[in-house]
Design an enzyme around this catalytic site. Structure first.
Site, PDB file in Angstrom:
ATOM      1  CB  CYS A  54      -0.900  -0.044   1.234  1.00  0.00           C
ATOM      2  SG  CYS A  54      -1.674   1.508   1.702  1.00  0.00           S
ATOM      3  CB  CYS A  57       0.560   1.582   4.202  1.00  0.00           C
ATOM      4  SG  CYS A  57      -1.206   1.190   4.108  1.00  0.00           S
TER       5      CYS A  57
END
Length: 155
Positions: A54, A57
């Site tokens: 991600c 993230c």
């Protein structure tokens, strides 16, 4: 001679395999999460749901690592919970990102309990163990510190 070289290679490989086995990330189920939250009552707790693949993230985690350094462990607990399907990718990611706080791999019931539809997803608990905020989206350091400050001020 071949047996000696093979024995030497085997001896050299054993410490590496032991290290690899010890660097795994534990799985967290809903009962384990509930237990962890109960054991840390009195602290402000942030659960950060992420995945290694991600991009947001990957931006958020270094900020969380820096924020973690600013608060005493007796006051604040940050826990990252991976939603990766392959748990083997998590330990090298944790090491690369220098995550100095607890990291777990979630089982499916944990993700369902928080109704996670996108990541990153962050949940904040007050000192008395109440879920105060749970929402998707990246939390920058300023926002996390603002939430921590407000929750730490509460009696």
């Amino acid at each position: 001679m071949k047996k000696l070289i093979l024995a030497l290679l085997l001896c050299l490989a054993l410490p590496c395999s032991a290290l690899a086995a010890s660097s795994s990330v534990p799985t967290l189920n809903l009962a384990g999460l509930t237990d962890m939250l109960a054991k840390n009552k009195g602290k402000v707790i942030m659960l950060n749901f992420f995945a290694t693949w991600c991009p947001p993230c990957r931006v958020e985690i270094p900020e969380l690592v820096n924020v973690r350094k600013k608060y005493a462990e007796k006051d604040v607990l940050i826990v990252s919970i991976s939603l990766d399907e392959d748990s083997k990718v998590v330990p090298p990611f944790v090491e690369k990102m220098k995550m100095t706080y607890p990291v777990f791999v979630a089982d499916r019931e944990v993700a369902r309990a928080f109704k996670i539809s996108q990541i990153p997803h962050n949940a904040f608990y007050s000192k008395d163990g109440q879920l105060i905020l749970s929402e998707p989206g990246m939390a920058d350091a300023e926002m996390v510190e603002m939430v921590f400050k407000k929750l730490l001020e509460q009696k």
